[in-house]
Design a protein around this motif. Structure first.
Motif, PDB file in Angstrom:
ATOM      1  N   LYS A 101      28.362  16.910 -10.704  1.00 47.61           N
ATOM      2  CA  LYS A 101      29.059  15.675 -11.036  1.00 47.61           C
ATOM      3  C   LYS A 101      28.126  14.695 -11.742  1.00 47.61           C
ATOM      4  N   THR A 157      28.114  15.834 -15.212  1.00 50.24           N
ATOM      5  CA  THR A 157      29.372  15.503 -15.877  1.00 50.24           C
ATOM      6  C   THR A 157      29.394  14.047 -16.312  1.00 50.24           C
ATOM      7  N   CYS A 197      27.919  13.389 -19.621  1.00 53.81           N
ATOM      8  CA  CYS A 197      28.705  13.891 -20.756  1.00 53.81           C
ATOM      9  C   CYS A 197      29.765  12.910 -21.215  1.00 53.81           C
TER      10      CYS A 197
END
Length: 367
Positions: free
Chosen positions: A150, A153, A156
């Protein structure tokens, strides 16, 4: 025969009983060393087993501490559970036998074997990681993304890179048009543009470029088997008001073979593909400045295989030799002078190697 008046000395018998070095009445926890256990260093204990004298002495000590229940337990089991008996509380469970403790210990080890990853951790929502990312320094982004999936992520997302840009933006920063705040509303190439802007605004990154050499020592190995994407030359003005020529070779570095296998499962989410788009990824620019114009044949599309930097014929400047081939060279084989295309630039004023994030690297029209 012994002389008269003196009793005959008793001869010691071979194979007689040896005296125990340890006794039950004088053994305590302070006299037991690490070398007395089975998992100790084999250089200290050659047999790798507990000595029988130590085992008997510990058994007598445990019997005196634990009572009659320990007298029915073999010495090997007492030694295995000696640590559990010492860590127990002061007689809160006097009736619990050591065999019951051994059974519970086996169940615990079995549970740990069934779940090696361990389910004791907590999983936090992605909003928590996005909040923590607001306090991450630019040089610590890679470490932050390696914490968990996470956290990776979060790095990103477009919100992460937009907040990073706003945090380090200053009004007095001299930025190109593509790196100004009004152009950062575009999602395409957002990550690459923020990284380039940090080399203009963030002091640690700018000082890193100032201290690094213009031509690193790893240039020959870095450009080996790179493909020439673009070539152009232009006339510039020198320091002494003399006309000089700048030759630019744009190369695409050869990516490692293991990179596709390792990063196959770490692709950014589809909604953030435009954020991570970078047409200049793994690209660099070889910039060579000469005192006069030198004809260079067309080398676009060819593979760069050799870089040589020497002394010019006048012994005052440098001489650069570049070698190109139609196909990448094999390992352990250097290209011959009759193979491929050779470019010689002499005399040379300066040579620089610019990565895609360098402030002087030209922008791609697709960015």
């Amino acid at each position: 025969m012994a002389p008269r008046g003196r009793p005959a000395a008793a001869m010691p018998k071979r194979g007689g009983r040896k005296r125990l070095k340890f006794r039950a009445d004088d053994v305590c926890s302070e006299r037991v060393t690490v070398a007395d256990y089975a998992n100790s260093d084999p250089a200290v204990v050659k047999s790798g087993r507990v000595k029988k004298a130590v085992a008997n002495a510990l058994q007598q000590e445990v019997k005196s501490l634990c009572g009659l229940e320990a007298s029915c337990v073999p010495a090997e089991e007492v030694l295995a559970l000696a640590g559990d008996s010492c860590d127990s509380s002061d007689g809160l469970e006097p009736r619990e036998s050591l065999s019951t403790r051994a059974a519970s210990r086996k169940k615990k080890s079995k549970r740990h074997k069934e779940s090696p990853d361990g389910g004791g951790g907590e999983e936090y929502p992605i909003d928590v990681w996005l909040l923590l990312a607001s306090y991450i320094r630019p040089e610590d982004i890679v470490r932050f993304s390696l914490i968990c999936k996470k956290a990776w992520t979060v790095t990103c997302t477009a919100a992460f890179w937009t907040r990073l840009y706003r945090r380090h933006y200053s009004l007095d920063a001299c930025l190109p048009l593509r790196l100004r705040p009004e152009a950062m509303a575009k999602l395409r190439c957002l990550r690459a543009c923020v990284i380039r802007s940090l080399y203009h605004m963030y002091e640690p990154f700018a000082s890193r470029l100032a201290s690094s050499p213009a031509l690193p020592d790893t240039t020959p190995s870095t450009l080996n088997n790179s493909r020439c994407l673009l070539f152009w030359c232009k006339k510039i003005q020198g320091n002494r008001q003399e006309a000089m020529w700048e030759f630019n070779f744009k190369f695409k570095k050869q990516s490692p073979r293991f990179k596709s296998k390792c990063c196959k499962g770490l692709q950014p989410p589809r909604q953030y593909e435009e954020v991570h788009t970078n047409p200049d990824q793994d690209c660099c620019l070889l910039q060579i400045t000469t005192f006069n114009f030198i004809f260079v044949p067309i080398v676009m599309g060819m593979t760069f295989t050799l870089f040589s930097l020497g002394v010019s014929s006048d012994l005052r400047h440098r001489r650069v030799r570049l070698h190109f081939q139609d196909a990448p060279e094999r390992r352990g084989r250097r290209p011959g002078p009759e193979q491929g295309l050779q470019v010689v630039l002499d005399p040379v004023h300066s040579v620089r190697l610019l990565d895609w994030w360098h402030p002087q690297y030209p922008f791609s029209p697709k960015a």
